[in-house]
Design a protein around this motif. Structure first.
Motif, PDB file in Angstrom:
ATOM      1  N   LEU A 105      40.511  23.532  38.572  1.00 49.25           N
ATOM      2  CA  LEU A 105      39.676  24.788  38.432  1.00 49.25           C
ATOM      3  C   LEU A 105      40.192  25.862  37.629  1.00 49.25           C
ATOM      4  N   ASN A 106      41.549  25.917  37.734  1.00 44.92           N
ATOM      5  CA  ASN A 106      42.330  26.874  36.983  1.00 44.92           C
ATOM      6  C   ASN A 106      42.775  26.770  35.665  1.00 44.92           C
ATOM      7  N   ASN A 107      42.474  25.284  35.474  1.00 50.24           N
ATOM      8  CA  ASN A 107      42.854  24.656  33.950  1.00 50.24           C
ATOM      9  C   ASN A 107      41.444  25.088  33.310  1.00 50.24           C
ATOM     10  N   ILE A 108      40.360  24.914  33.876  1.00 51.04           N
ATOM     11  CA  ILE A 108      39.124  25.238  33.369  1.00 51.04           C
ATOM     12  C   ILE A 108      39.033  26.646  33.015  1.00 51.04           C
ATOM     13  N   VAL A 109      39.312  27.605  33.791  1.00 59.45           N
ATOM     14  CA  VAL A 109      39.343  29.186  33.847  1.00 59.45           C
ATOM     15  C   VAL A 109      40.109  29.572  32.793  1.00 59.45           C
ATOM     16  N   SER A 110      41.335  28.865  32.781  1.00 57.78           N
ATOM     17  CA  SER A 110      42.272  29.524  31.978  1.00 57.78           C
ATOM     18  C   SER A 110      41.988  28.987  30.386  1.00 57.78           C
ATOM     19  N   GLY A 111      41.293  27.846  30.046  1.00 61.21           N
ATOM     20  CA  GLY A 111      40.927  27.456  28.896  1.00 61.21           C
ATOM     21  C   GLY A 111      41.632  26.003  28.606  1.00 61.21           C
ATOM     22  N   ARG A 112      42.602  25.689  29.358  1.00 63.88           N
ATOM     23  CA  ARG A 112      43.381  24.365  29.006  1.00 63.88           C
ATOM     24  C   ARG A 112      42.608  23.307  28.967  1.00 63.88           C
ATOM     25  N   ASN A 113      41.436  23.194  30.071  1.00 65.57           N
ATOM     26  CA  ASN A 113      40.708  22.347  30.069  1.00 65.57           C
ATOM     27  C   ASN A 113      39.305  22.741  29.403  1.00 65.57           C
ATOM     28  N   ARG A 114      39.007  21.929  28.270  1.00 66.98           N
ATOM     29  CA  ARG A 114      37.695  22.599  27.330  1.00 66.98           C
ATOM     30  C   ARG A 114      36.483  21.495  27.541  1.00 66.98           C
ATOM     31  N   SER A 115      36.676  20.563  28.431  1.00 68.47           N
ATOM     32  CA  SER A 115      35.566  19.515  28.430  1.00 68.47           C
ATOM     33  C   SER A 115      35.379  19.205  30.024  1.00 68.47           C
ATOM     34  N   THR A 116      34.931  20.004  30.737  1.00 76.08           N
ATOM     35  CA  THR A 116      34.550  20.027  32.077  1.00 76.08           C
ATOM     36  C   THR A 116      33.585  18.723  32.065  1.00 76.08           C
ATOM     37  N   THR A 117      33.655  18.166  33.264  1.00 75.33           N
ATOM     38  CA  THR A 117      32.770  17.125  33.281  1.00 75.33           C
ATOM     39  C   THR A 117      31.562  17.425  34.113  1.00 75.33           C
ATOM     40  N   ILE A 118      30.424  16.883  34.043  1.00 76.90           N
ATOM     41  CA  ILE A 118      29.087  17.302  34.720  1.00 76.90           C
ATOM     42  C   ILE A 118      29.347  16.984  36.370  1.00 76.90           C
ATOM     43  N   GLY A 119      30.171  16.264  36.604  1.00 75.69           N
ATOM     44  CA  GLY A 119      30.480  16.012  38.101  1.00 75.69           C
ATOM     45  C   GLY A 119      31.075  17.034  38.371  1.00 75.69           C
ATOM     46  N   THR A 120      32.256  17.720  37.918  1.00 81.44           N
ATOM     47  CA  THR A 120      32.938  18.958  38.301  1.00 81.44           C
ATOM     48  C   THR A 120      31.970  20.087  38.387  1.00 81.44           C
ATOM     49  N   ILE A 121      30.886  20.253  37.354  1.00 80.52           N
ATOM     50  CA  ILE A 121      29.985  21.400  37.596  1.00 80.52           C
ATOM     51  C   ILE A 121      29.357  21.170  38.844  1.00 80.52           C
ATOM     52  N   GLN A 122      28.783  19.963  39.026  1.00 79.73           N
ATOM     53  CA  GLN A 122      27.880  19.582  40.265  1.00 79.73           C
ATOM     54  C   GLN A 122      28.672  19.970  41.554  1.00 79.73           C
ATOM     55  N   LYS A 123      29.994  19.841  41.540  1.00 77.07           N
ATOM     56  CA  LYS A 123      30.715  20.071  42.748  1.00 77.07           C
ATOM     57  C   LYS A 123      30.681  21.778  42.742  1.00 77.07           C
ATOM     58  N   ILE A 124      30.908  22.490  41.820  1.00 81.64           N
ATOM     59  CA  ILE A 124      30.844  23.957  41.748  1.00 81.64           C
ATOM     60  C   ILE A 124      29.643  24.366  42.417  1.00 81.64           C
ATOM     61  N   CYS A 125      28.523  23.843  41.976  1.00 81.85           N
ATOM     62  CA  CYS A 125      27.325  23.931  42.124  1.00 81.85           C
ATOM     63  C   CYS A 125      27.054  23.792  43.825  1.00 81.85           C
ATOM     64  N   ASP A 126      27.391  22.502  44.270  1.00 78.88           N
ATOM     65  CA  ASP A 126      27.396  22.165  45.534  1.00 78.88           C
ATOM     66  C   ASP A 126      28.129  23.327  46.532  1.00 78.88           C
ATOM     67  N   GLY A 127      29.165  23.783  46.062  1.00 76.72           N
ATOM     68  CA  GLY A 127      30.206  24.796  46.850  1.00 76.72           C
ATOM     69  C   GLY A 127      29.332  26.253  46.823  1.00 76.72           C
ATOM     70  N   LEU A 128      28.612  26.380  45.774  1.00 77.09           N
ATOM     71  CA  LEU A 128      27.934  27.689  45.666  1.00 77.09           C
ATOM     72  C   LEU A 128      26.761  27.582  46.195  1.00 77.09           C
ATOM     73  N   GLY A 129      26.167  26.604  46.590  1.00 76.00           N
ATOM     74  CA  GLY A 129      24.635  26.273  47.162  1.00 76.00           C
ATOM     75  C   GLY A 129      23.685  26.383  46.063  1.00 76.00           C
ATOM     76  N   MET A 130      23.952  26.103  44.879  1.00 70.37           N
ATOM     77  CA  MET A 130      22.993  26.254  43.633  1.00 70.37           C
ATOM     78  C   MET A 130      22.936  24.895  43.075  1.00 70.37           C
TER      79      MET A 130
END
Length: 80
Positions: free
Chosen positions: A36-61
């Motif tokens: 997550l730090n790599n995504i937010v810092s811009g080091r990872n510029r190609s976040t997978t939909i699976g990772t986004i799904q996990k973020i959504c699950d964690g936030l209940g959205m």
């Protein structure tokens, strides 16, 4: 703006709205803090939909709610 930049900004926006840190979001989402730090810092510029799904699950959205942001309205074409 690229899609990677929009995802990064959206994650930061959601952390502010939920009054949590990026590290707290990582814990809630079951994602490693380094990922997550790599995504937010811009080091990872190609976040997978699976990772986004996990973020959504964690936030209940839903993924749809994640992408319901003006940040995604006018993305640059990324074909090179």
């Amino acid at each position: 703006m690229t899609s990677g930049e929009a995802v990064r900004l959206r994650i930061e926006e959601l952390c502010r709205e939920n009054k949590i840190t990026v590290n707290k979001l990582a814990t809630m989402s079951g994602i490693t803090q380094s990922t997550l730090n790599n995504i937010v810092s811009g080091r990872n510029r190609s976040t997978t939909i699976g990772t986004i799904q996990k973020i959504c699950d964690g936030l209940g959205m839903t993924i749809q709610e994640f992408f319901e942001s003006n940040l995604f309205d006018h993305l640059e074409q990324e074909l090179r």
